[in-house]
Scaffold this active site. Structure first.
Site, PDB file in Angstrom:
ATOM      1  N   MET A  20       0.546  -1.165   0.080  1.00 11.80           N
ATOM      2  CA  MET A  20      -0.213   0.318  -0.096  1.00 11.80           C
ATOM      3  C   MET A  20       1.078   1.253  -0.240  1.00 11.80           C
ATOM      4  O   MET A  20       2.383   1.159   0.596  1.00 11.80           O
ATOM      5  CB  MET A  20      -0.911   0.181   1.028  1.00 11.80           C
ATOM      6  CG  MET A  20      -1.488   1.058   1.346  1.00 11.80           C
ATOM      7  SD  MET A  20      -2.720   0.956   3.189  1.00 11.80           S
ATOM      8  CE  MET A  20      -1.562   1.393   4.241  1.00 11.80           C
ATOM      9  N   ASP A  22      -0.077   6.161  -0.750  1.00 17.53           N
ATOM     10  CA  ASP A  22      -1.214   6.563  -0.480  1.00 17.53           C
ATOM     11  C   ASP A  22      -2.306   6.604  -0.447  1.00 17.53           C
ATOM     12  O   ASP A  22      -3.117   5.522  -0.936  1.00 17.53           O
ATOM     13  CB  ASP A  22      -1.306   8.432  -2.210  1.00 17.53           C
ATOM     14  CG  ASP A  22      -0.120   8.220  -2.774  1.00 17.53           C
ATOM     15  OD1 ASP A  22       0.974   7.290  -2.235  1.00 17.53           O
ATOM     16  OD2 ASP A  22       0.005   9.342  -3.418  1.00 17.53           O
ATOM     17  N   GLN A  39      -3.974   3.684  -2.957  1.00 16.03           N
ATOM     18  CA  GLN A  39      -3.081   2.803  -3.501  1.00 16.03           C
ATOM     19  C   GLN A  39      -2.345   1.563  -3.153  1.00 16.03           C
ATOM     20  O   GLN A  39      -2.080   1.281  -2.563  1.00 16.03           O
ATOM     21  CB  GLN A  39      -1.411   3.646  -4.488  1.00 16.03           C
ATOM     22  CG  GLN A  39      -1.843   5.141  -4.776  1.00 16.03           C
ATOM     23  CD  GLN A  39      -2.252   4.560  -6.396  1.00 16.03           C
ATOM     24  OE1 GLN A  39      -1.266   5.118  -7.117  1.00 16.03           O
ATOM     25  NE2 GLN A  39      -3.418   4.537  -6.221  1.00 16.03           N
ATOM     26  N   PHE A  80      -3.527   5.437 -10.387  1.00 17.44           N
ATOM     27  CA  PHE A  80      -2.739   6.203  -9.863  1.00 17.44           C
ATOM     28  C   PHE A  80      -2.979   7.358  -8.864  1.00 17.44           C
ATOM     29  O   PHE A  80      -4.933   7.084  -8.478  1.00 17.44           O
ATOM     30  CB  PHE A  80      -1.399   6.790 -10.458  1.00 17.44           C
ATOM     31  CG  PHE A  80      -0.424   6.351 -10.704  1.00 17.44           C
ATOM     32  CD1 PHE A  80      -0.307   5.259 -10.639  1.00 17.44           C
ATOM     33  CD2 PHE A  80       0.937   7.727 -11.168  1.00 17.44           C
ATOM     34  CE1 PHE A  80       1.100   4.800 -11.224  1.00 17.44           C
ATOM     35  CE2 PHE A  80       2.543   7.054 -11.341  1.00 17.44           C
ATOM     36  CZ  PHE A  80       2.357   5.541 -10.786  1.00 17.44           C
ATOM     37  N   SER A  81      -3.070   8.127  -7.880  1.00 13.39           N
ATOM     38  CA  SER A  81      -3.362   8.824  -7.022  1.00 13.39           C
ATOM     39  C   SER A  81      -5.003   9.842  -7.052  1.00 13.39           C
ATOM     40  O   SER A  81      -4.721  10.356  -7.956  1.00 13.39           O
ATOM     41  CB  SER A  81      -2.121   9.652  -5.828  1.00 13.39           C
ATOM     42  OG  SER A  81      -2.020   8.741  -4.694  1.00 13.39           O
ATOM     43  N   ARG A 151      -0.179  14.558 -12.295  1.00 10.25           N
ATOM     44  CA  ARG A 151      -1.031  13.641 -11.548  1.00 10.25           C
ATOM     45  C   ARG A 151      -1.360  14.479  -9.941  1.00 10.25           C
ATOM     46  O   ARG A 151      -1.108  14.958  -9.667  1.00 10.25           O
ATOM     47  CB  ARG A 151       0.019  12.492 -11.373  1.00 10.25           C
ATOM     48  CG  ARG A 151       1.122  12.391 -10.108  1.00 10.25           C
ATOM     49  CD  ARG A 151       2.052  10.937  -9.949  1.00 10.25           C
ATOM     50  NE  ARG A 151       3.112  10.984 -10.153  1.00 10.25           N
ATOM     51  CZ  ARG A 151       4.354  12.290 -10.204  1.00 10.25           C
ATOM     52  NH1 ARG A 151       4.286  11.896 -11.459  1.00 10.25           N
ATOM     53  NH2 ARG A 151       5.283  11.777  -9.127  1.00 10.25           N
ATOM     54  N   ASP A 152      -2.007  13.605  -9.368  1.00 10.94           N
ATOM     55  CA  ASP A 152      -3.117  13.578  -8.264  1.00 10.94           C
ATOM     56  C   ASP A 152      -3.908  14.543  -7.836  1.00 10.94           C
ATOM     57  O   ASP A 152      -4.258  14.668  -7.093  1.00 10.94           O
ATOM     58  CB  ASP A 152      -1.361  13.546  -7.447  1.00 10.94           C
ATOM     59  CG  ASP A 152      -0.427  12.277  -7.266  1.00 10.94           C
ATOM     60  OD1 ASP A 152      -0.878  10.913  -7.599  1.00 10.94           O
ATOM     61  OD2 ASP A 152      -0.179  12.771  -6.857  1.00 10.94           O
ATOM     62  N   TRP A 292       9.360   7.042   0.519  1.00 12.86           N
ATOM     63  CA  TRP A 292       9.663   6.222  -0.461  1.00 12.86           C
ATOM     64  C   TRP A 292      11.428   5.840  -0.587  1.00 12.86           C
ATOM     65  O   TRP A 292      11.796   4.859  -0.829  1.00 12.86           O
ATOM     66  CB  TRP A 292       9.487   7.790  -1.766  1.00 12.86           C
ATOM     67  CG  TRP A 292       8.223   7.056  -2.673  1.00 12.86           C
ATOM     68  CD1 TRP A 292       7.366   8.237  -2.217  1.00 12.86           C
ATOM     69  CD2 TRP A 292       7.183   5.505  -2.481  1.00 12.86           C
ATOM     70  NE1 TRP A 292       6.066   7.847  -2.372  1.00 12.86           N
ATOM     71  CE2 TRP A 292       6.338   6.368  -2.806  1.00 12.86           C
ATOM     72  CE3 TRP A 292       7.995   4.365  -2.920  1.00 12.86           C
ATOM     73  CZ2 TRP A 292       5.043   5.530  -3.322  1.00 12.86           C
ATOM     74  CZ3 TRP A 292       7.168   4.294  -3.952  1.00 12.86           C
ATOM     75  CH2 TRP A 292       5.474   4.328  -4.170  1.00 12.86           C
TER      76      TRP A 292
END
Ligand code: FRU
Length: 506
Positions: A20, A22, A39, A80-81, A151-152, A292
């Site tokens: 897992m 975000d 995620q 993705f997020s 993204r996101d 990360w």
């Protein structure tokens, strides 16, 4: 999922198995059910193959794993997020006969056969069953792009339209878009190159919250823009920063040029605020309790088949902290659903110790409150400390934290005595200069902290959550003893309360 592993948090959400990262799509529905998507790589213990996992809760501690909500729509295209909203007024037209329709807004990330990244675009899917199953919209993407680093998306409602923020990650830009219907999006403005840049901007959030005075009364409201940056955080890897400001429906204007961090340690990233919290109330968020730099190496993967937990749920509002000005408070959400027995209730005058063997607490999880009042600052010396440690007598693993009351008076956490994970980036010590909750250092009269420890995660909330620190740790044997030592001047009142927590997974 098997939640019995020695490193498995018992009062936090972690995925049944797999990897897992975000938290995504978080909203609370009209029945008070909290939805968490995330995620998710269901087929491995490292990042990749991103789906949206799903879990629900009535109290933010007891989670029920639900079937996967979003699957990759094509080969080499990953989910993705992103975020989700309840479209109660059917602005989207997807929900003619219901007021509990849910729209998820997320990035689809395309990869080419050679592994290189293709375009990242913003897409939507709708759910007619309250967020359990979704259909992809037939006219995706709703925001197209040629960028491989866009993204996101996070969506909120502003007066009469939807507002979306998304990151142009490698340009250090948060794009702000507006829409009447969640399908047609218009570019409104950019929030560019603010604060720490790191190497990428990720997972922006824009949210309104109350400003409260010291008594808790609401005196104003402001917007908070959070931006998660990685790699390149000051402590290494990933971290989340935030800006206070005003928002007029199209533009975010920061109040000042100050960059603030949501956490003083290394394991709180990509937090998202729940959609659906009533206007004017405190916000609520969960973060990803990892980094990360080492998340794909932590030992839970090989030992127990899962990686990453969320943070505990936190409550957010803005307040004026003495000396440092406006800050976003990040405090633990109401723990009563999991609060178990009171194991200790002690007060001492300056000097004292508390020793607790909690090996019989099945969850291995504790909640601790320490309140220090009546501090005579003229008597403080460099030896004035309050230390709290957790240990495994069997293996010698030890996690330390505490407060130095003189000098620059930092609160610290030290995971260097934990032996179950050896990694160059898994750095040991985190500290924050305290904010002197009741004045300057010379007039410091009281200090408080709340902490929660849950097998492999430790979270502290200093001075009502004006500072929060989140640390994961991987002991070679379970920690089972707590030691608290107060060495403060005579006349100082130290009160310590400790509860066991009930497993939410038993
Ligand atoms: C942040 C992040 C996001 C992205 C997701 C992919 O941790 O890199 O920017 O959408 O993870 O899993």
């Amino acid at each position: 999922g098997n939640y019995t592993g020695a490193l498995r948090p018992q009062v936090h959400f972690s995925p049944p198995q797999g990897f897992m990262n975000d938290p995504n799509g978080m909203f609370v529905d009209a029945n008070g059910t909290w939805h968490l998507y995330y995620q998710y790589n269901p087929t491995g213990v490292v990042a990749g193959n991103q789906h949206w996992g799903h879990a629900t809760s009535d109290d933010l501690y007891h989670w029920v794993n639900q079937p996967i909500a979003l699957f990759p729509p094509e080969e080499r295209v990953y989910v993705f997020s992103g975020s989700a909203v309840v479209d109660a007024n059917n602005t989207s037209g997807f929900f003619p006969d219901q007021d509990n329709g849910v729209v998820a807004i997320f990035t689809l990330a395309r990869y080419y056969e050679d592994g290189s990244g293709g375009p990242q675009t913003q897409n939507i899917a709708y759910s007619r069953d309250g967020g359990y199953t979704f259909e992809y919209y037939s006219e995706n993407p709703v925001i197209d792009s040629t960028s491989s680093h866009f993204r996101d998306p996070k969506v909120v409602w502003y007066e009469d339209h939807w507002v979306l923020v998304a990151a142009y990650a490698q340009e250090f830009v948060v794009g702000i878009f507006t829409s009447p219907d969640l399908k047609d999006w218009t570019f409104a403005s950019n929030f560019t190159q603010h604060g720490l840049l790191g190497a990428q901007y990720e997972c922006p959030n824009l949210v309104k919250m109350p400003v409260r005075d010291a008594s808790g009364a609401v005196i104003d409201e402001k917007y908070v823009m959070t931006i998660s940056i990685q790699p390149g955080a000051p402590l290494g890897g990933s971290v989340t920063e935030y800006f206070l400001g005003d928002f007029n429906g199209t533009h975010f204007t920061p109040t000042d040029a100050v960059t603030r961090l949501t956490d003083f340690a290394k394991d709180n990233y990509a937090a998202q605020f729940f959609y659906g919290v009533p206007d004017g109330q405190n916000q609520i968020n969960l973060g990803w309790a990892s980094n990360w730099q080492y998340t794909q190496k932590v030992p839970t993967g090989n030992l127990e088949g899962w990686r990453s937990t969320t943070t505990a749920p936190r409550v957010n509002y803005i307040t004026e902290a003495p000396r440092i000005g406006l800050v976003m408070v990040d405090e633990i959400y109401d723990l009563s659903p999991i609060l178990d027995n009171k194991l200790k209730e002690t007060t001492c005058d300056g000097v004292g110790t508390v020793a607790l063997d909690y090996s019989s607490v099945e969850s291995g999880a504790l909640y601790i409150e320490v309140n220090v009042t009546n501090i005579n600052t003229t008597l403080l010396t460099e030896y004035s400390t309050l230390n709290i440690s957790f240990a495994s007598p069997a293996s010698g693993d030890i996690l330390q934290s505490g407060f130095y009351f003189s000098g620059d008076t930092p609160f610290f956490i030290n995971r260097g005595g934990i032996k179950g994970f050896d990694n160059i980036f898994f750095t040991d010590k985190f500290s924050v200069a305290d904010v002197y909750s009741s004045g300057s250092r010379d007039t410091l009269a009281s200090w408080s902290t709340k902490a929660i420890i849950d097998r492999s995660i430790f979270e502290v909330f200093v001075d009502r959550g004006i500072h929060a620190g989140t640390v994961v740790f991987y002991p070679s044997q379970p920690l089972t003893t707590l030691n608290l030592a107060s060495r403060l001047p005579e006349g100082t009142s130290v009160s310590v309360n400790i509860w066991s927590l009930k497993s939410a997974w038993a």
